[in-house]
Motif scaffolding. Structure first.
Motif, PDB file in Angstrom:
ATOM      1  N   GLY A 144       0.891 -11.461  16.287  1.00 23.26           N
ATOM      2  CA  GLY A 144       0.999 -12.614  15.401  1.00 23.26           C
ATOM      3  C   GLY A 144      -0.290 -12.965  14.698  1.00 23.26           C
ATOM      4  N   ASN A 145      -1.283 -12.103  14.808  1.00 20.24           N
ATOM      5  CA  ASN A 145      -2.570 -12.384  14.177  1.00 20.24           C
ATOM      6  C   ASN A 145      -2.617 -11.853  12.747  1.00 20.24           C
ATOM      7  OD1 ASN A 145      -3.825 -13.641  16.420  1.00 20.24           O
ATOM      8  ND2 ASN A 145      -4.169 -11.628  17.343  1.00 20.24           N
ATOM      9  N   LEU A 146      -3.221 -12.640  11.864  1.00 23.69           N
ATOM     10  CA  LEU A 146      -3.408 -12.234  10.474  1.00 23.69           C
ATOM     11  C   LEU A 146      -4.457 -11.125  10.466  1.00 23.69           C
ATOM     12  CD1 LEU A 146      -2.279 -13.153   7.732  1.00 23.69           C
ATOM     13  CD2 LEU A 146      -4.180 -14.766   7.563  1.00 23.69           C
ATOM     14  N   ARG A 147      -3.984  -9.877  10.312  1.00 18.86           N
ATOM     15  CA  ARG A 147      -4.866  -8.701  10.401  1.00 18.86           C
ATOM     16  C   ARG A 147      -4.274  -7.576   9.565  1.00 18.86           C
ATOM     17  NH1 ARG A 147      -4.920  -3.967  13.471  1.00 18.86           N
ATOM     18  NH2 ARG A 147      -3.131  -4.599  14.747  1.00 18.86           N
ATOM     19  N   ASP A 148      -5.107  -6.904   8.806  1.00 20.26           N
ATOM     20  CA  ASP A 148      -4.629  -5.813   7.959  1.00 20.26           C
ATOM     21  C   ASP A 148      -4.527  -4.539   8.792  1.00 20.26           C
ATOM     22  OD1 ASP A 148      -3.904  -4.099   5.978  1.00 20.26           O
ATOM     23  OD2 ASP A 148      -5.696  -4.334   4.760  1.00 20.26           O
ATOM     24  N   TRP A 149      -3.302  -4.161   9.153  1.00 17.65           N
ATOM     25  CA  TRP A 149      -3.090  -2.967   9.973  1.00 17.65           C
ATOM     26  C   TRP A 149      -2.541  -1.791   9.152  1.00 17.65           C
ATOM     27  CZ3 TRP A 149       2.246  -2.076  10.046  1.00 17.65           C
ATOM     28  CH2 TRP A 149       3.077  -3.193   9.868  1.00 17.65           C
ATOM     29  N   TRP A 150      -2.608  -1.922   7.840  1.00 17.53           N
ATOM     30  CA  TRP A 150      -2.093  -0.888   6.946  1.00 17.53           C
ATOM     31  C   TRP A 150      -3.231  -0.011   6.419  1.00 17.53           C
ATOM     32  CZ3 TRP A 150       3.129  -1.066   4.723  1.00 17.53           C
ATOM     33  CH2 TRP A 150       3.934  -2.053   5.319  1.00 17.53           C
ATOM     34  N   THR A 151      -2.943   1.282   6.236  1.00 20.54           N
ATOM     35  CA  THR A 151      -3.926   2.122   5.559  1.00 20.54           C
ATOM     36  C   THR A 151      -3.953   1.734   4.081  1.00 20.54           C
ATOM     37  OG1 THR A 151      -2.357   3.863   4.913  1.00 20.54           O
ATOM     38  CG2 THR A 151      -3.359   4.044   7.107  1.00 20.54           C
ATOM     39  N   LYS A 152      -5.036   2.066   3.412  1.00 15.59           N
ATOM     40  CA  LYS A 152      -5.164   1.733   1.997  1.00 15.59           C
ATOM     41  C   LYS A 152      -4.027   2.352   1.182  1.00 15.59           C
ATOM     42  CE  LYS A 152      -8.502   2.051  -1.838  1.00 15.59           C
ATOM     43  NZ  LYS A 152      -7.644   2.819  -2.767  1.00 15.59           N
ATOM     44  N   GLU A 153      -3.698   3.585   1.474  1.00 15.48           N
ATOM     45  CA  GLU A 153      -2.648   4.273   0.722  1.00 15.48           C
ATOM     46  C   GLU A 153      -1.289   3.624   0.960  1.00 15.48           C
ATOM     47  OE1 GLU A 153      -4.846   5.694   2.708  1.00 15.48           O
ATOM     48  OE2 GLU A 153      -6.144   6.686   1.225  1.00 15.48           O
ATOM     49  N   ASP A 154      -0.993   3.279   2.211  1.00 14.69           N
ATOM     50  CA  ASP A 154       0.289   2.648   2.520  1.00 14.69           C
ATOM     51  C   ASP A 154       0.384   1.270   1.863  1.00 14.69           C
ATOM     52  OD1 ASP A 154       0.951   4.836   3.979  1.00 14.69           O
ATOM     53  OD2 ASP A 154       0.578   3.944   5.941  1.00 14.69           O
ATOM     54  N   ASN A 155      -0.743   0.560   1.851  1.00 13.49           N
ATOM     55  CA  ASN A 155      -0.788  -0.736   1.170  1.00 13.49           C
ATOM     56  C   ASN A 155      -0.392  -0.589  -0.294  1.00 13.49           C
ATOM     57  OD1 ASN A 155      -1.411  -3.427   1.968  1.00 13.49           O
ATOM     58  ND2 ASN A 155      -3.366  -2.727   2.802  1.00 13.49           N
ATOM     59  N   GLU A 156      -0.965   0.396  -0.945  1.00 15.10           N
ATOM     60  CA  GLU A 156      -0.700   0.607  -2.364  1.00 15.10           C
ATOM     61  C   GLU A 156       0.752   0.993  -2.612  1.00 15.10           C
ATOM     62  OE1 GLU A 156      -3.616   3.525  -3.299  1.00 15.10           O
ATOM     63  OE2 GLU A 156      -5.265   2.077  -3.485  1.00 15.10           O
ATOM     64  N   LYS A 157       1.300   1.828  -1.751  1.00 12.79           N
ATOM     65  CA  LYS A 157       2.693   2.253  -1.915  1.00 12.79           C
ATOM     66  C   LYS A 157       3.653   1.083  -1.691  1.00 12.79           C
ATOM     67  CE  LYS A 157       1.793   7.044  -0.539  1.00 12.79           C
ATOM     68  NZ  LYS A 157       1.966   8.071   0.530  1.00 12.79           N
ATOM     69  N   PHE A 158       3.364   0.277  -0.679  1.00 13.78           N
ATOM     70  CA  PHE A 158       4.209  -0.892  -0.429  1.00 13.78           C
ATOM     71  C   PHE A 158       4.161  -1.842  -1.620  1.00 13.78           C
ATOM     72  CE2 PHE A 158       4.938  -5.250   0.725  1.00 13.78           C
ATOM     73  CZ  PHE A 158       6.001  -5.217   1.606  1.00 13.78           C
ATOM     74  N   THR A 159       2.958  -2.107  -2.113  1.00  7.44           N
ATOM     75  CA  THR A 159       2.806  -3.042  -3.222  1.00  7.44           C
ATOM     76  C   THR A 159       3.558  -2.569  -4.454  1.00  7.44           C
ATOM     77  OG1 THR A 159       0.650  -3.760  -2.379  1.00  7.44           O
ATOM     78  CG2 THR A 159       1.122  -4.200  -4.697  1.00  7.44           C
ATOM     79  N   ALA A 160       3.516  -1.276  -4.722  1.00 11.43           N
ATOM     80  CA  ALA A 160       4.230  -0.733  -5.881  1.00 11.43           C
ATOM     81  C   ALA A 160       5.736  -0.937  -5.737  1.00 11.43           C
ATOM     82  CB  ALA A 160       3.905   0.750  -6.045  1.00 11.43           C
ATOM     83  N   LYS A 161       6.250  -0.712  -4.539  1.00 13.96           N
ATOM     84  CA  LYS A 161       7.686  -0.906  -4.297  1.00 13.96           C
ATOM     85  C   LYS A 161       8.053  -2.389  -4.406  1.00 13.96           C
ATOM     86  CE  LYS A 161       8.384   3.127  -1.282  1.00 13.96           C
ATOM     87  NZ  LYS A 161       9.576   3.689  -1.969  1.00 13.96           N
ATOM     88  N   ALA A 162       7.200  -3.245  -3.868  1.00 13.07           N
ATOM     89  CA  ALA A 162       7.466  -4.684  -3.929  1.00 13.07           C
ATOM     90  C   ALA A 162       7.403  -5.186  -5.371  1.00 13.07           C
ATOM     91  CB  ALA A 162       6.468  -5.442  -3.055  1.00 13.07           C
ATOM     92  N   ASP A 163       6.446  -4.684  -6.146  1.00 12.58           N
ATOM     93  CA  ASP A 163       6.327  -5.097  -7.544  1.00 12.58           C
ATOM     94  C   ASP A 163       7.584  -4.732  -8.329  1.00 12.58           C
ATOM     95  OD1 ASP A 163       3.833  -6.158  -7.125  1.00 12.58           O
ATOM     96  OD2 ASP A 163       2.730  -4.451  -7.970  1.00 12.58           O
ATOM     97  N   MET A 164       8.189  -3.606  -7.986  1.00 11.09           N
ATOM     98  CA  MET A 164       9.424  -3.208  -8.657  1.00 11.09           C
ATOM     99  C   MET A 164      10.531  -4.215  -8.362  1.00 11.09           C
ATOM    100  SD  MET A 164      11.521   0.409  -8.444  1.00 11.09           S
ATOM    101  CE  MET A 164      10.172   1.327  -9.205  1.00 11.09           C
ATOM    102  N   VAL A 165      10.602  -4.683  -7.119  1.00 17.53           N
ATOM    103  CA  VAL A 165      11.594  -5.704  -6.759  1.00 17.53           C
ATOM    104  C   VAL A 165      11.321  -6.983  -7.536  1.00 17.53           C
ATOM    105  CG1 VAL A 165      12.435  -7.185  -4.875  1.00 17.53           C
ATOM    106  CG2 VAL A 165      12.045  -4.739  -4.474  1.00 17.53           C
ATOM    107  N   GLY A 166      10.057  -7.360  -7.629  1.00 17.30           N
ATOM    108  CA  GLY A 166       9.709  -8.564  -8.374  1.00 17.30           C
ATOM    109  C   GLY A 166      10.191  -8.507  -9.808  1.00 17.30           C
ATOM    110  N   LYS A 167      10.010  -7.368 -10.459  1.00 14.32           N
ATOM    111  CA  LYS A 167      10.458  -7.216 -11.848  1.00 14.32           C
ATOM    112  C   LYS A 167      11.978  -7.257 -11.953  1.00 14.32           C
ATOM    113  CE  LYS A 167       6.339  -4.595 -13.173  1.00 14.32           C
ATOM    114  NZ  LYS A 167       5.790  -3.267 -13.540  1.00 14.32           N
ATOM    115  N   GLN A 168      12.665  -6.676 -10.959  1.00 13.16           N
ATOM    116  CA  GLN A 168      14.130  -6.723 -10.959  1.00 13.16           C
ATOM    117  C   GLN A 168      14.620  -8.169 -10.969  1.00 13.16           C
ATOM    118  OE1 GLN A 168      15.636  -4.602  -7.573  1.00 13.16           O
ATOM    119  NE2 GLN A 168      15.011  -2.576  -8.330  1.00 13.16           N
ATOM    120  N   TYR A 169      14.057  -8.983 -10.100  1.00 11.79           N
ATOM    121  CA  TYR A 169      14.535 -10.359  -9.969  1.00 11.79           C
ATOM    122  C   TYR A 169      14.044 -11.246 -11.112  1.00 11.79           C
ATOM    123  CZ  TYR A 169      16.757  -9.486  -5.501  1.00 11.79           C
ATOM    124  OH  TYR A 169      17.603  -9.010  -4.520  1.00 11.79           O
TER     125      TYR A 169
END
Length: 681
Positions: free
Chosen positions: A535-560
């Motif tokens: 439950g701690n606020l901590r970045d446990w993602w690799t840089k590459e995974d972060n970027e891939k997740f953000t790209a997928k999330a941004d696509m959802v944002g544009k859809q809505y």
């Protein structure tokens, strides 16, 4: 941070409250229980608009009742729960005089009875409010203001938010938090936008304040002047406040500073006095949500005339308790709500009193509710479904082709660490120090507010209470709490149409299964993913995974962003990001879990629909609902959840499994081109 299946728009007092979204379900014991075939509109192509295909006939025949601003499955279920609750309260009120003094039954019964006693409320007038009004009238200088705000028993102090909650970066400890607050309109944009609707809301708000000040005895001209002063002050507060999208960013809204530094930064707030009076004198640090707002409040408090601050305090004192004051106050409040939400008729007093009782004495009342409405067998079955979905989620995580092994390992660890709460708390809150009588509904509201404040402040320095709940048992909702890393499902939502032991698995997995998956996915949405298994606020993602997740999330944002329920009104893809990701992920996980059932494998049709088709129909039915245009506009501006039709169609437009179930082809409106689909899990 707590994320829910939907936002409740209910006031904490006896005031107006609404829930969100709707469905009907078949007669118990009959073939096809869980889906009412009459609700389906066969004139609509399911591959062009599945929401209106699944719900069209229901939508046509179920207009919003006069006393509601929206009507749907959540409301229908809430009303069925309320029927049980009303019987409990009427009985408790009748027996309260002979029940053991101090017992939960006595408190629940007397609170409800006092809230229902409109004659006594009228007769009391301002009797129980006047001492607090006199206290405000006696404020002469900044020192008096500081003392008033520092007293935990002061009601409606506004200016900023203050309280104790888990430290987001150290979930084993409680921390003292401060941040923006104090806006009567709730949302900063209502003060700052110049469109016609915002202007109309500000005008109605000023008229509401003017009416209340006149009821308090001000001459009409003075009442209008005082309303102008409050609106001017709150507008300055709004100008310094962050918008709802910025408030979602957990990193930006976590700013830990030493108490000494905060005292230096905001001298006019007199934080040493605030901490001392709150019993928090030992605190060494504060978590500041929005430093720029507190800096503005620090300046405003010193520069705003004392007389204007008095009007601000008067207003917020009264506005929070209008329902326990004479009828004229409640009528003034409702006139404002009509402009804000489009409400046509005030809800009956018994329903407002019931919701107030649930809000004030939720777990005392909840104990009485679950005895009648939630069986141990239902709890065990729900727990079984949660574990089925947890296993399905693990499979989806491991099958992702975009996530690295290191991040997958942490994700699985977090998933396995989810705490699950179902139905009601294992340990109930202790209301022994709370005194409730039949004498005064207003005094009861003040007493519960003081009890709630004390209950919150006394947590500091103690071990984290992991058994605590953020919702009451009858609530038709669910939530994920990132600092606790827990998913919570009150008894109120574990009822048809979300969950029905008489329904086929397809309907239950499309209903409560999608709800369970939704809350699980909040642990991995754009904000929830920032916390780890503890439950701690901590970045446990690799840089590459972060970027891939953000790209997928941004696509959802544009859809809505492209969804528009009304002319010139578009869904805010950034504001609704977390909920949209949870809807898409939750449905995906529920579908995968459903595929493991014998029913899904058997493929036998019921009422002409395959199991997979019934799964998607079961999902669509929980989101059907009608809504007044004003309430819809309010939701788009302030609510992190998208309207029901997009909570249905949005996820399905990204699911090839849906296309296959209903034979959808390229060119159908529900079918996105492969490159335009976004599904993270």
């Amino acid at each position: 941070m707590s994320s829910t299946i939907f936002s409740r728009l209910a006031l904490a007092t006896l005031g107006l409250g609404t829930l969100a979204a709707a469905t009907a379900f078949g007669p118990p014991g009959q073939k096809g229980v869980g889906i009412n075939l009459a609700n389906i509109d066969h004139s609509v192509n399911p591959c062009d608009d599945f929401y209106h295909y699944a719900n069209g006939n229901w939508l046509k025949s179920n207009p919003v009742p006069a006393s509601e601003t929206r009507w749907g499955a959540f409301n229908e279920l809430a009303d069925r729960n309320i029927a049980v609750e009303k019987n409990i309260l009427v009985k408790a009120a009748a027996n309260a005089r002979t029940t053991k003094p101090g017992s939960n039954e006595q408190k629940v019964g007397d609170f409800y009875a006092a809230a229902m006693d409109s004659a006594a409320i009228e007769a009391a007038g301002l009797k129980y409010l006047q001492p607090r009004l006199n206290q405000i009238a006696g404020l002469k200088n900044l020192g008096d203001i500081q003392k008033y705000m520092a007293d935990p028993k002061s009601y409606g102090t506004g200016w900023y938010s203050f309280g104790v909650s888990q430290d987001s970066k150290n979930s084993t400890q409680y921390a003292v938090r401060m941040g923006q607050g104090g806006l009567g309109l709730g949302d900063r944009d209502y003060y700052l936008k110049d469109d016609g609707r915002s202007k109309a809301i500000r005008a109605a708000y000023k008229a509401y304040m003017t009416s209340v000040f006149q009821l308090l005895g001000d001459a009409p001209s003075l009442a209008a002047t005082n309303a102008d002063a409050v609106l001017a002050l709150e507008t300055k507060m709004a100008q310094a406040s962050r918008g709802r999208v910025d408030l979602r960013d957990r990193i930006k809204n976590y700013n830990k500073v030493s108490v000494a530094q905060a005292v230096k930064d905001y001298p006019n707030l007199d934080l040493p006095l605030v901490l001392k009076e709150s019993g928090l004198g030992s605190a060494q640090d504060l978590i500041i949500g929005q430093p720029e707002y507190l800096a503005a409040a620090n300046t405003l408090m010193a520069n705003t005339p004392i007389a204007d601050q008095q009007q601000y305090f008067r207003w917020h004192l009264v506005e929070g308790v209008t329902s326990a004051l004479p009828k004229a106050y409640g009528d003034a409040s409702f006139r404002f709500q009509q402009v804000l939400t489009g409400a046509k008729q005030q809800q009956p007093r018994w329903k407002r009193a019931l919701r107030a009782t649930d809000g004030a004495l939720g777990e005392a009342f909840g104990q009485l509710y679950v005895d009648q409405a939630f069986s141990p067998a239902a709890k065990a079955k729900a727990k079984e479904m949660v574990e089925n979905l947890r296993r399905a989620y693990a499979e989806r995580i491991m099958a992702t082709d975009w996530m690295s092994p290191a991040t997958k390992k942490e994700a699985i660890e977090k998933l396995n660490a989810f705490a699950v709460k179902i139905g009601y708390p294992d340990k109930w809150k202790d209301y022994s120090k709370l005194k409730i009588t039949r004498e005064s509904a207003l005094q009861n509201l003040f007493a519960t507010a003081e009890w709630r404040t004390e209950d919150n402040l006394k947590k500091f320095g103690k071990p984290i209470d992991r058994g605590e709940w953020g919702m009451t048992p009858p609530t038709v909702n669910a939530y994920y709490n990132s600092s606790m890393n827990e998913i919570v499902f009150p008894a109120g939502i574990l009822q048809p149409p979300f969950y029905d032991p008489k329904a086929d698995d397809a309907v239950n997995y499309g209903g409560i299964g999608a709800v369970i998956g939704h809350e699980m996915t909040h642990g991995f949405d754009d904000q929830g993913r920032r916390s780890d298994a503890k439950g701690n606020l901590r970045d446990w993602w690799t840089k590459e995974d972060n970027e891939k997740f953000t790209a997928k999330a941004d696509m959802v944002g544009k859809q809505y962003d492209a969804f528009s329920p009304l002319d010139s009104v578009h869904v805010n893809g950034k504001l609704t990001m977390g909920e949209n990701l949870a809807d898409i992920g939750g449905l995906t996980i529920a579908y995968q879990a459903f595929q493991k059932t014998a029913e899904a494998k058997g493929g036998q049709k019921i009422d002409g629909f395959t199991p997979n088709q019934r799964f998607f129909l079961g999902f669509a039915q929980i989101w059907r609902g009608n809504q007044r245009p004003e309430a819809l506009r309010q939701q788009i501006q302030t609510d992190p959840h998208s309207p029901g039709q997009y909570r249905t169609n949005g996820p399905l437009m990204n699911m090839p499994e849906f296309y296959e179930a209903f034979g959808c082809k390229d060119g159908n409106k529900m079918v996105r081109a492969t490159q335009d689909r976004s599904r993270i899990w």
